[in-house]
Design a protein around this motif. Structure first.
Motif, PDB file in Angstrom:
ATOM      1  N   PHE A 386      19.668 -29.528  -6.865  1.00 51.06           N
ATOM      2  CA  PHE A 386      19.298 -29.461  -8.277  1.00 51.06           C
ATOM      3  C   PHE A 386      20.479 -29.965  -9.095  1.00 51.06           C
ATOM      4  CE2 PHE A 386      16.495 -26.447  -6.247  1.00 51.06           C
ATOM      5  CZ  PHE A 386      15.276 -26.719  -6.863  1.00 51.06           C
ATOM      6  N   LEU A 387      20.203 -30.968  -9.920  1.00 52.13           N
ATOM      7  CA  LEU A 387      21.245 -31.636 -10.707  1.00 52.13           C
ATOM      8  C   LEU A 387      20.821 -31.666 -12.164  1.00 52.13           C
ATOM      9  CD1 LEU A 387      23.789 -33.394 -11.084  1.00 52.13           C
ATOM     10  CD2 LEU A 387      22.450 -35.360 -10.312  1.00 52.13           C
ATOM     11  N   ASP A 388      21.646 -31.115 -13.038  1.00 50.41           N
ATOM     12  CA  ASP A 388      21.355 -31.066 -14.474  1.00 50.41           C
ATOM     13  C   ASP A 388      22.360 -31.941 -15.201  1.00 50.41           C
ATOM     14  OD1 ASP A 388      20.548 -30.503 -16.988  1.00 50.41           O
ATOM     15  OD2 ASP A 388      20.805 -28.332 -16.868  1.00 50.41           O
ATOM     16  N   THR A 389      21.903 -33.062 -15.771  1.00 44.69           N
ATOM     17  CA  THR A 389      22.793 -33.987 -16.475  1.00 44.69           C
ATOM     18  C   THR A 389      22.827 -33.742 -17.973  1.00 44.69           C
ATOM     19  OG1 THR A 389      21.068 -35.654 -16.835  1.00 44.69           O
ATOM     20  CG2 THR A 389      22.263 -35.752 -14.741  1.00 44.69           C
ATOM     21  N   VAL A 390      22.105 -32.701 -18.455  1.00 47.47           N
ATOM     22  CA  VAL A 390      22.046 -32.426 -19.887  1.00 47.47           C
ATOM     23  C   VAL A 390      23.292 -31.658 -20.293  1.00 47.47           C
ATOM     24  CG1 VAL A 390      20.699 -31.385 -21.741  1.00 47.47           C
ATOM     25  CG2 VAL A 390      19.542 -32.320 -19.726  1.00 47.47           C
ATOM     26  N   PRO A 391      24.066 -32.143 -21.295  1.00 51.20           N
ATOM     27  CA  PRO A 391      25.235 -31.386 -21.751  1.00 51.20           C
ATOM     28  C   PRO A 391      24.831 -29.983 -22.193  1.00 51.20           C
ATOM     29  CG  PRO A 391      25.229 -33.591 -22.688  1.00 51.20           C
ATOM     30  CD  PRO A 391      23.906 -33.403 -22.015  1.00 51.20           C
ATOM     31  N   SER A 392      25.691 -29.015 -21.923  1.00 51.52           N
ATOM     32  CA  SER A 392      25.355 -27.625 -22.217  1.00 51.52           C
ATOM     33  C   SER A 392      25.167 -27.357 -23.697  1.00 51.52           C
ATOM     34  CB  SER A 392      26.461 -26.697 -21.682  1.00 51.52           C
ATOM     35  OG  SER A 392      27.718 -27.046 -22.251  1.00 51.52           O
ATOM     36  N   ASN A 414      26.224 -42.899 -12.793  1.00 50.88           N
ATOM     37  CA  ASN A 414      27.183 -42.761 -11.694  1.00 50.88           C
ATOM     38  C   ASN A 414      27.219 -41.336 -11.166  1.00 50.88           C
ATOM     39  OD1 ASN A 414      27.852 -45.469 -11.891  1.00 50.88           O
ATOM     40  ND2 ASN A 414      29.582 -45.107 -13.258  1.00 50.88           N
ATOM     41  N   ILE A 415      27.099 -40.357 -12.068  1.00 50.18           N
ATOM     42  CA  ILE A 415      27.088 -38.955 -11.636  1.00 50.18           C
ATOM     43  C   ILE A 415      25.878 -38.678 -10.761  1.00 50.18           C
ATOM     44  CG2 ILE A 415      26.778 -36.582 -12.465  1.00 50.18           C
ATOM     45  CD1 ILE A 415      28.523 -37.318 -14.862  1.00 50.18           C
ATOM     46  N   VAL A 416      24.723 -39.150 -11.201  1.00 46.19           N
ATOM     47  CA  VAL A 416      23.488 -38.907 -10.434  1.00 46.19           C
ATOM     48  C   VAL A 416      23.590 -39.537  -9.048  1.00 46.19           C
ATOM     49  CG1 VAL A 416      21.013 -39.378 -10.324  1.00 46.19           C
ATOM     50  CG2 VAL A 416      22.048 -38.662 -12.487  1.00 46.19           C
ATOM     51  N   LEU A 417      24.005 -40.795  -8.985  1.00 47.05           N
ATOM     52  CA  LEU A 417      24.061 -41.482  -7.699  1.00 47.05           C
ATOM     53  C   LEU A 417      25.112 -40.858  -6.772  1.00 47.05           C
ATOM     54  CD1 LEU A 417      23.728 -45.218  -8.832  1.00 47.05           C
ATOM     55  CD2 LEU A 417      22.004 -43.811  -7.688  1.00 47.05           C
ATOM     56  N   ALA A 418      26.287 -40.571  -7.316  1.00 50.52           N
ATOM     57  CA  ALA A 418      27.356 -40.010  -6.484  1.00 50.52           C
ATOM     58  C   ALA A 418      26.974 -38.627  -5.959  1.00 50.52           C
ATOM     59  CB  ALA A 418      28.660 -39.938  -7.281  1.00 50.52           C
ATOM     60  N   THR A 419      26.376 -37.806  -6.835  1.00 48.26           N
ATOM     61  CA  THR A 419      25.989 -36.453  -6.414  1.00 48.26           C
ATOM     62  C   THR A 419      24.895 -36.496  -5.366  1.00 48.26           C
ATOM     63  OG1 THR A 419      26.547 -35.657  -8.635  1.00 48.26           O
ATOM     64  CG2 THR A 419      25.254 -34.196  -7.243  1.00 48.26           C
ATOM     65  N   TRP A 420      23.891 -37.334  -5.584  1.00 46.31           N
ATOM     66  CA  TRP A 420      22.794 -37.423  -4.626  1.00 46.31           C
ATOM     67  C   TRP A 420      23.272 -37.933  -3.274  1.00 46.31           C
ATOM     68  CZ3 TRP A 420      18.727 -36.160  -2.253  1.00 46.31           C
ATOM     69  CH2 TRP A 420      18.046 -37.049  -1.414  1.00 46.31           C
ATOM     70  N   HIS A 421      24.088 -38.980  -3.278  1.00 46.19           N
ATOM     71  CA  HIS A 421      24.553 -39.542  -2.011  1.00 46.19           C
ATOM     72  C   HIS A 421      25.437 -38.549  -1.261  1.00 46.19           C
ATOM     73  CE1 HIS A 421      23.828 -43.779  -3.833  1.00 46.19           C
ATOM     74  NE2 HIS A 421      22.778 -43.350  -3.178  1.00 46.19           N
ATOM     75  N   ALA A 422      26.264 -37.768  -1.996  1.00 46.67           N
ATOM     76  CA  ALA A 422      27.094 -36.753  -1.339  1.00 46.67           C
ATOM     77  C   ALA A 422      26.220 -35.676  -0.711  1.00 46.67           C
ATOM     78  CB  ALA A 422      28.062 -36.135  -2.354  1.00 46.67           C
ATOM     79  N   PHE A 423      25.190 -35.260  -1.414  1.00 44.70           N
ATOM     80  CA  PHE A 423      24.277 -34.256  -0.869  1.00 44.70           C
ATOM     81  C   PHE A 423      23.493 -34.811   0.315  1.00 44.70           C
ATOM     82  CE2 PHE A 423      19.895 -32.674  -0.732  1.00 44.70           C
ATOM     83  CZ  PHE A 423      20.119 -31.325  -0.500  1.00 44.70           C
ATOM     84  N   ASP A 424      23.025 -36.051   0.214  1.00 44.26           N
ATOM     85  CA  ASP A 424      22.206 -36.650   1.263  1.00 44.26           C
ATOM     86  C   ASP A 424      22.994 -36.792   2.556  1.00 44.26           C
ATOM     87  OD1 ASP A 424      19.787 -37.787   2.176  1.00 44.26           O
ATOM     88  OD2 ASP A 424      20.588 -39.795   1.896  1.00 44.26           O
ATOM     89  N   ARG A 425      24.289 -37.041   2.448  1.00 41.22           N
ATOM     90  CA  ARG A 425      25.123 -37.175   3.651  1.00 41.22           C
ATOM     91  C   ARG A 425      25.296 -35.832   4.369  1.00 41.22           C
ATOM     92  NH1 ARG A 425      28.122 -40.719   0.294  1.00 41.22           N
ATOM     93  NH2 ARG A 425      29.524 -39.013  -0.242  1.00 41.22           N
ATOM     94  N   ALA A 426      25.483 -34.762   3.615  1.00 38.08           N
ATOM     95  CA  ALA A 426      25.742 -33.446   4.219  1.00 38.08           C
ATOM     96  C   ALA A 426      25.085 -32.359   3.372  1.00 38.08           C
ATOM     97  CB  ALA A 426      27.252 -33.211   4.339  1.00 38.08           C
ATOM     98  N   PRO A 427      23.755 -32.228   3.449  1.00 39.02           N
ATOM     99  CA  PRO A 427      23.061 -31.285   2.565  1.00 39.02           C
ATOM    100  C   PRO A 427      23.437 -29.825   2.817  1.00 39.02           C
ATOM    101  CG  PRO A 427      21.553 -32.206   4.194  1.00 39.02           C
ATOM    102  CD  PRO A 427      22.810 -32.983   4.298  1.00 39.02           C
TER     103      PRO A 427
END
Length: 707
Positions: A386-392, A414-427
Motif C-alpha cells: 500500500f503506497l500513499d503519494t498524497v501529502p499529509s 519516481n517514488i511510485v516506481l522505486a517503491t513498487w520495484h523494491a517491493f516486487d523484488r522482495a515482498p
C-alpha cells in the motif's frame, strides 16, 4: 443551404491563443464583440467569420497554420461529413508515405486526389472501426485537400490531434475520461521490472483514445488489442496506433467489452485499463452466470469490480495488470467479498493512492491497482503493498476548485516506481516507509471490511461507512440469501429417496482398466509442454485451460499455459468426466458442460471420455467419486494420488445408468446451491456485524423479528 460555422468560447480561446478568461473579458468590455448566434445561454456559440474578422481588426488573430485551417474546415463542413472518423484512414495513409510523395499528393487535381484517396485508404478502413467511404461532395473534397495539406506541412500526428479535437467529449455523466499521458506512462511502466523484456501482448478493454496502448507500444509491446464502447473513441485509438506505433500489430474494435467481448480468447501478457466509473447498467442481470466472475458476481453498483475481473480473465499466468480505479472501490461494503477473494487468491499485488487533480475527475484522488495472474504451481504472495503519494497536509477530496494541487509529478512518478520495484523484488522483507508505504500481510486484510484504501494501512486513518448504504447492501444480501435458501430447499426436498431393500445391493462391477480394454471409454492426460526462454507470446486464439483447482472449486476454466504449445493439447468435449490426480481434501469429479467444451485439459487431471452409447457420464462421475472407491484406488498419506484404472464402476443397463445419472446431477446442483448459500450467509453475517460494530446499523427490535 449550409449553416454558417459556429465556435464556442473555448474554441475562440484556442483560435486567438489566449485563455478563456480573456475571451470572457472581451465579451464584457467590448460592445462590438460579436453577439451569440446560437448555442445556449450557458454555452453560447458565435459566428466563426464574425469572430475572425473581429480578432483580425484588433491584431488578435495569429497567423493560421495548416492545422488551424483544418479545424476551421471541420467546423464549416462537419454537418456534411457526419463523422470525422471517416477521415482517419486518410491520415494513416498519408503517414505511410514520405515527405516528397505527400507534397505530390497535395498538388493533385480534385479528380486525381479523389482517386488517390479511394485507393490509398481502402487497405486501412478495415483496421479503423466505424469508418466508411468519403462522399465526393464538393465540400468534402475541399476538406480532404485541407487535411492532405496539413499532413504534408505539419505531419500526421499533429493533423490527427487537430482532427479528433473535441470530437468526443469527456463527461461526468458518462464517467468516461481520457487517461492523461503522464498517468498512462506511469501505468505502462509498472507492468515490467527494470531490465526485463516488456510484455509482448497488451490489452485495454476500455481503450478510449488509445493513450495506454500507445504508452505500452513506446516501451516495447508489439501486439496491441483494444476495445471501446464509443465507436469514435475506438476509431481514434486505432488511428493513433497506426500512425504513432507503426511497428506493432494492432487490433481495435468497438462495442461493449463486458457484454460483447471482441477478444474472448485473448490471453495478454499485460492489461492496462482505466474503466468507466459508477455505471449501474453494466450488465449485472445479463451476465449473472458469466465465467469471468471468478471472485463472485459484482453487485450492481460495483461496475469497477466487473471490469477488474474482466481484465484478469484476459491476463495470462504470470502477466501483470494496472487499473486506474476510483477510491470507493477499495472500501465499499458491497464489494467486500470480491475484494477478499481477490486478496486471498494472490491476484492483488499493490494499491497506490494518487493525489487529486492528476486525472479526471479532478476532485478525486484515484487509485492504481496492480494485479497479477498467479502461476498455477507458484506459491501465493503473502503481502500486499500500500503506497500513499498524497501529502499529509492535502485534502483527500481536493480543494473544492477542481484544480490539481501543487505537486512534482516527476518526483511522484519516481517514488511510485522505486517503491513498487523494491517491493516486487522482495515482498516479504520490504521495509516500510513511514507515512508513505507499507507491506501488509494478506491475513491481516481478511477482516470484516477488507478495506484496501492505502491511507488506512499507511496512516491508520479510519474510513467510516454510510448507514444508508450499509442498510441497503444488507437488505439486498438478505434477499439474495432468501432466494438461495429457497433454491436449496427445493433441490433438497421433492421426491423421497427410498431404500433399495432390506440389504444393500451387490452390483457386478468392472474396473476402469476393463472398460478401457472394452473401448467403453478413453483415458486421456495432458502432455507436458516444452518451456522456452524469453518473453512469451500469447496468441489471441489460445483457449483457456481447466486446472485442478478449477475442478475442486467447481469454477469455470481459469488457466492458460505459459509453455510453448506441444501440439498435443486435449480439448474438452461436452460429457467428458474429469478427475484430479491428487485429492488433498476428498474426492470430486466434474462432467464437462457446454461452457467447458473447447477448453484445454490442464495438468494433474485425468479425462475419461465415455462412449455415450454404453456409459452415462453423470453415472460414471458419481461412482468414480465415491469415497470407498477412491480409497481403494489411491496411494499416499499427505498427498493422495489416484490411479484411475483401479476405480470400479457397476455394470448396469444404459437406462438404469441414466436414472442414477439424473440423481448424481441433482446432487451436483445441490452442492453448487449450497456453496452459493454458504457464501451469501457468510457475506450477510459479516455485513450485518460490520454495520453493528461500526455504528451504521441498529439491532432488530426483537430477537425473533422477521427478516
Amino acid at each position: 443551404m449550409s449553416q454558417p460555422a459556429q465556435v464556442t468560447a473555448a474554441e475562440i480561446s484556442r483560435l486567438a491563443g489566449v485563455t478563456r478568461a480573456t475571451v470572457s473579458n472581451w465579451r464584457r468590455r467590448h460592445p462590438d464583440f460579436p453577439a451569440p448566434s446560437g448555442g445556449t445561454e450557458a454555452s453560447p456559440a458565435y459566428d466563426l467569420e464574425a469572430v475572425r474578422t473581429w480578432l483580425a481588426a484588433r491584431g488578435q488573430l495569429p497567423a493560421s497554420s495548416p492545422a488551424d485551417d483544418l479545424r476551421t474546415a471541420l467546423r464549416t463542413s462537419g454537418s456534411t461529413l457526419g463523422h470525422r472518423s471517416r477521415l482517419l484512414p486518410l491520415v494513416v495513409a498519408m503517414s505511410r508515405i514520405n515527405d516528397t510523395e505527400r507534397q505530390k499528393v497535395a498538388g493533385l487535381s480534385d479528380d486525381r486526389l479523389s482517386t488517390w484517396v479511394d485507393e490509398a485508404t481502402r487497405s486501412y478502413a478495415d483496421d479503423i472501426p466505424g469508418t466508411g467511404n468519403l462522399s465526393r461532395h464538393a465540400a468534402v473534397a475541399g476538406l480532404v485537400r485541407t487535411l492532405v495539406h496539413s499532413v504534408a506541412e505539419e505531419g500526421a500526428t499533429r493533423t490527427l490531434e487537430a482532427l479528433v479535437e473535441g470530437d468526443v467529449d469527456d463527461t461526468k455523466a458518462s464517467s468516461t475520461y481520457q487517461t492523461p499521458a503522464p498517468v498512462a506512462e506511469l501505468m505502462a511502466d509498472l507492468v515490467a521490472a527494470p531490465g526485463e523484456p516488456y510484455p509482448d501482448t497488451v490489452f485495454d478493454p476500455a481503450c478510449g483514445g488509445g493513450s495506454l496502448l500507445l504508452s505500452a507500444a513506446t516501451r516495447g509491446a508489439r501486439n496491441l488489442y483494444g476495445q471501446d464502447i464509443v465507436p469514435a473513441q475506438a476509431a481514434q485509438a486505432a488511428a493513433r496506433l497506426l500512425v504513432q506505433a507503426k511497428a506493432t500489430e494492432t487490433q481495435v474494435r468497438d462495442g461493449d467489452s463486458l457484454r460483447a467481448d471482441a477478444f474472448p480468447n485473448l490471453m495478454a501478457g499485460a492489461v492496462l485499463c482505466a474503466p468507466p466509473y459508477g455505471h449501474r447498467d453494466w450488465g449485472h442481470d445479463d451476465l449473472a452466470y458469466d465465467p469471468r466472475w471468478m471472485f463472485g458476481l459484482p453487485p450492481r453498483n460495483e461496475s469497477e469490480l466487473a471490469w477488474l475481473q474482466h481484465c484478469l480473465a484476459h491476463l495470462a499466468p504470470g502477466g501483470s495488470a494496472v487499473l486506474l480505479m476510483p477510491p470507493a472501490a477499495a472500501e465499499r461494503s458491497s464489494g467486500r467479498r470480491i475484494r477478499a477473494e481477490l486478496v486471498r487468491s494472490g491476484a492483488l499485488r499493490a494499491v497506490v493512492a494518487l493525489p487529486a487533480g492528476v486525472a479526471q475527475p479532478l476532485h478525486i484522488g484515484l487509485h492504481l491497482w496492480l494485479l497479477e495472474q498467479p502461476l498455477p504451481q507458484a506459491p501465493l504472495p503473502q503481502h500486499i503493498l500500500f503506497l500513499d503519494t498524497v501529502p499529509s497536509d492535502t485534502s483527500r477530496t481536493g480543494n473544492g476548485t477542481g484544480k490539481r494541487p501543487p505537486s512534482d509529478w516527476e518526483t511522484l512518478r519516481n517514488i511510485v516506481l522505486a517503491t513498487w520495484h523494491a517491493f516486487d523484488r522482495a515482498p516479504d522483507s520490504f521495509d516500510s516507509v513511514p507515512g508513505t508505504a507499507r507491506a501488509v500481510a494478506v491475513i491481516d486484510l481478511l477482516d470484516e471490511a477488507t478495506d484496501l484504501t492505502p491511507t488506512r494501512h499507511v496512516r491508520a486513518t479510519p474510513v467510516s461507512a454510510k448507514p444508508d448504504e450499509v442498510a441497503e447492501i444488507a437488505h439486498e444480501l438478505r434477499n439474495r440469501l432468501r432466494r438461495a435458501a429457497s433454491g436449496l430447499m427445493t433441490l433438497s426436498g421433492g421426491q423421497s429417496w427410498p431404500p433399495i431393500g432390506a440389504d444393500p445391493v451387490a452390483w457386478r462391477t468392472a474396473t476402469v482398466a476393463d472398460l478401457l480394454r472394452g473401448d467403453a471409454l478413453q483415458l486421456l492426460r495432458a502432455a507436458p509442454a516444452t518451456r522456452v526462454s524469453g518473453p512469451t507470446i500469447h496468441d489471441s486464439l489460445v483457449s483457456r485451460t481447466l486446472t485442478a483447482r478449477d475442478v475442486v472449486s467447481r469454477r469455470p476454466a481459469s488457466g492458460a499455459t505459459k509453455d510453448e504449445p506441444s501440439g498435443e493439447e486435449i480439448t474438452l468435449q461436452e460429457g467428458d468426466v474429469i478427475l484430479p490426480e491428487m485429492l488433498p481434501g476428498g474426492g470430486t469429479t466434474r462432467v464437462a458442460d457446454t461452457n467447458d467444451a473447447g477448453k484445454l485439459l490442464g495438468r494433474h487431471l485425468y479425462l475419461l471420455r465415455p462412449d455415450p452409447a454404453r456409459l452415462d457420464p453423470w453415472f460414471l462421475a458419481g461412482f468414480l467419486a465415491a469415497e470407498d472407491n477412491l480409497k481403494a484406488a489411491s496411494s499416499g498419506t499427505t498427498i493422495v494420488r489416484v490411479d484411475p484404472r483401479r476405480l470400479r464402476v457397476p455394470l448396469l443397463p444404459l437406462a438404469e445408468q441414466q436414472r442414477y445419472g439424473r440423481a448424481f446431477r441433482q446432487l451436483n446442483a445441490l452442492r453448487a446451491a449450497a456453496d452459493i448459500a454458504n457464501r451469501l450467509a457468510d457475506e450477510t453475517a459479516r455485513t450485518l456485524a460490520t454495520g453493528l460494530t461500526g455504528g451504521a446499523l441498529l439491532p432488530p427490535e426483537t430477537a425473533t423479528s422477521s427478516t
